[in-house]
Scaffold this motif. Structure first.
Motif, short mmCIF file in Angstrom:
data_model
loop_
_atom_site.label_atom_id
_atom_site.label_comp_id
_atom_site.label_asym_id
_atom_site.label_seq_id
_atom_site.Cartn_x
_atom_site.Cartn_y
_atom_site.Cartn_z
N PHE A 178 -10.55 -29.32 -28.35
CA PHE A 178 -10.88 -29.09 -29.76
C PHE A 178 -9.80 -29.77 -30.60
O PHE A 178 -8.94 -29.12 -31.18
N ASP A 179 -9.82 -31.09 -30.61
CA ASP A 179 -8.79 -31.84 -31.32
C ASP A 179 -9.14 -31.93 -32.80
O ASP A 179 -10.30 -32.17 -33.18
N LEU A 180 -8.11 -31.75 -33.64
CA LEU A 180 -8.28 -31.76 -35.08
C LEU A 180 -7.52 -32.94 -35.69
O LEU A 180 -6.45 -33.31 -35.21
N ALA A 181 -8.08 -33.48 -36.76
CA ALA A 181 -7.43 -34.58 -37.47
C ALA A 181 -7.84 -34.54 -38.93
O ALA A 181 -8.96 -34.11 -39.26
N PRO A 182 -6.95 -34.96 -39.84
CA PRO A 182 -7.34 -35.05 -41.26
C PRO A 182 -8.42 -36.11 -41.44
O PRO A 182 -8.43 -37.12 -40.73
N THR B 113 8.13 -21.36 -37.19
CA THR B 113 7.47 -20.17 -37.73
C THR B 113 8.30 -19.50 -38.83
O THR B 113 7.83 -18.53 -39.44
N SER B 114 9.50 -20.00 -39.11
CA SER B 114 10.28 -19.47 -40.23
C SER B 114 10.02 -20.25 -41.52
O SER B 114 10.49 -19.84 -42.59
N PHE B 115 9.26 -21.33 -41.41
CA PHE B 115 9.03 -22.18 -42.58
C PHE B 115 8.05 -21.52 -43.55
O PHE B 115 6.97 -21.09 -43.16
N ASP B 116 8.43 -21.43 -44.82
CA ASP B 116 7.58 -20.88 -45.87
C ASP B 116 6.81 -22.02 -46.52
O ASP B 116 7.40 -22.93 -47.11
N TYR B 117 5.50 -21.98 -46.42
CA TYR B 117 4.67 -23.09 -46.89
C TYR B 117 4.69 -23.26 -48.40
O TYR B 117 4.27 -24.30 -48.91
N HIS B 118 5.18 -22.26 -49.12
CA HIS B 118 5.34 -22.46 -50.56
C HIS B 118 6.44 -23.46 -50.86
O HIS B 118 6.45 -24.07 -51.94
N SER B 119 7.36 -23.65 -49.91
CA SER B 119 8.54 -24.46 -50.19
C SER B 119 8.23 -25.96 -50.29
O SER B 119 9.02 -26.71 -50.88
N ASP B 120 7.12 -26.41 -49.72
CA ASP B 120 6.76 -27.83 -49.88
C ASP B 120 5.43 -27.99 -50.61
O ASP B 120 4.73 -29.00 -50.47
N THR B 121 5.10 -26.98 -51.39
CA THR B 121 3.88 -26.99 -52.21
C THR B 121 4.26 -27.16 -53.67
O THR B 121 5.17 -26.46 -54.15
N LYS C 142 0.50 -24.53 -57.24
CA LYS C 142 -0.59 -24.97 -56.37
C LYS C 142 -0.69 -24.05 -55.14
O LYS C 142 0.21 -23.29 -54.81
N ASP C 143 -1.83 -24.15 -54.44
CA ASP C 143 -2.11 -23.33 -53.27
C ASP C 143 -1.63 -24.03 -52.01
O ASP C 143 -2.06 -25.15 -51.71
N PRO C 144 -0.73 -23.39 -51.24
CA PRO C 144 -0.27 -24.02 -49.99
C PRO C 144 -1.40 -24.39 -49.04
O PRO C 144 -1.29 -25.37 -48.29
N ASP C 145 -2.49 -23.62 -49.05
CA ASP C 145 -3.60 -23.92 -48.15
C ASP C 145 -4.22 -25.28 -48.42
O ASP C 145 -4.85 -25.87 -47.54
N ALA C 146 -4.04 -25.77 -49.61
CA ALA C 146 -4.57 -27.09 -49.95
C ALA C 146 -3.49 -28.15 -50.07
O ALA C 146 -3.75 -29.33 -49.82
N TYR C 147 -2.26 -27.73 -50.44
CA TYR C 147 -1.25 -28.72 -50.83
C TYR C 147 -0.01 -28.79 -49.95
O TYR C 147 0.81 -29.68 -50.13
N SER C 148 0.17 -27.87 -49.00
CA SER C 148 1.35 -27.93 -48.14
C SER C 148 1.09 -28.87 -46.96
O SER C 148 0.28 -28.57 -46.08
N PRO C 149 1.78 -30.02 -46.90
CA PRO C 149 1.57 -30.93 -45.77
C PRO C 149 2.06 -30.33 -44.45
O PRO C 149 1.50 -30.62 -43.39
N THR C 150 3.07 -29.47 -44.53
CA THR C 150 3.57 -28.84 -43.30
C THR C 150 2.56 -27.87 -42.72
O THR C 150 2.36 -27.81 -41.50
N LEU C 151 1.90 -27.11 -43.58
CA LEU C 151 0.89 -26.17 -43.11
C LEU C 151 -0.24 -26.91 -42.41
O LEU C 151 -0.69 -26.52 -41.32
N ARG C 152 -0.70 -28.01 -42.99
CA ARG C 152 -1.78 -28.77 -42.35
C ARG C 152 -1.33 -29.31 -40.99
O ARG C 152 -2.07 -29.25 -40.02
N SER D 155 -7.91 -24.14 -44.53
CA SER D 155 -6.85 -23.18 -44.23
C SER D 155 -6.96 -21.97 -45.15
O SER D 155 -7.40 -22.07 -46.30
N ASP D 156 -6.54 -20.81 -44.62
CA ASP D 156 -6.50 -19.62 -45.45
C ASP D 156 -5.45 -18.66 -44.90
O ASP D 156 -5.24 -18.58 -43.68
#
Length: 230
Positions: free
Chosen positions: A46-50, A7-15, A19-29, A69-70
């Motif tokens: 309620f299992d989720l998968a790409p 929960t300390s990970f900033d999703y901008h750091s791997d975006t 670009k928008d982290p909601d679309a491009y951060s692999p860690t967020l997904r 994601s948002d």
């Protein structure tokens, strides 16, 4: 902490820059997939998968749900620009970045070429992209209360909200308890609220600073709640 979710990970750091982290951060997904692949109130999974052309998707006898994601907190810097420009940077509460406590999934496929929930809550001036106001609309959706500025778009995705059975089920599933009072039905608003008659955007420096503090407090509390999950 929840296995695999920092929960300390900033999703901008791997975006990628710009670009928008909601679309491009692999860690967020990956975090979304880990957090929300679990039992529904009914006991069904309620299992989720790409999937191709889907950020994350669920397929089962319950139906097919394609999610996006948002961020569910906004600093309102553009909308409150007249207030922000007069505030010294040192007076603004520190921003901790875009972390798990500020992220959520919503249905991501348009129905009838109309707005998604993400689009509607950002476009509607009564909501101004604020999640506390969005959650009040979701509460009213479950109870069929009016007025509800997001009634139409929430009704379009009624099958998604039905998965959680009621407002309490939705709140508990997505770990949103820190935005609801102990009575389970009163939202802890970030800014004064009078039945959608008050402005969604703070108009004074004091109001704006209070808004930021309450928003940050929610993110911090939700991150702690995520960390406490088995």
């Amino acid at each position: 902490m929840t296995a695999g979710v920092d929960t300390s990970f900033d999703y901008h750091s791997d975006t990628p820059p710009g670009k928008d982290p909601d679309a491009y951060s692999p860690t967020l997904r990956r975090h979304h997939q880990l957090l929300w692949s679990k039992e529904l109130p009914s006991g069904a999974r309620f299992d989720l998968a790409p999937e191709p052309r889907s950020y994350l998707a669920h397929r089962s006898p319950l139906g097919v749900f394609r999610l996006s994601s948002d961020a569910i907190t906004t600093r309102l810097r553009k909308r409150a620009s007249r207030v922000v420009r007069d505030l010294p940077d040192h007076e603004l509460p520190e921003w901790g970045g875009y972390t798990a406590g500020s992220a959520l999934v919503f249905p991501g496929i348009k129905i009838g070429r109309k707005q998604t929930i993400n689009g509607a809550r950002g476009f509607n001036r009564t909501i101004a992209d604020r999640f506390d106001l969005t959650l009040e609309c979701i509460r009213r959706h479950y109870l069929r209360e009016e007025p509800n500025p997001l009634a139409d778009v929430l009704h379009r995705y009624a099958d998604f909200f039905a998965l959680f059975e009621d407002f309490s089920g939705y709140v508990d599933f997505f770990l949103l308890q820190d935005l609801v009072e102990e009575d389970g039905k009163t939202i802890r608003f970030f800014h004064r609220f009078e039945d959608f008659r008050t402005p969604a955007v703070p108009k004074t420096a004091d109001e704006y600073l209070q808004y930021l503090r309450l928003s940050n407090d929610f993110i911090t509390s939700r991150n702690r709640r995520i960390d406490a999950q088995p």
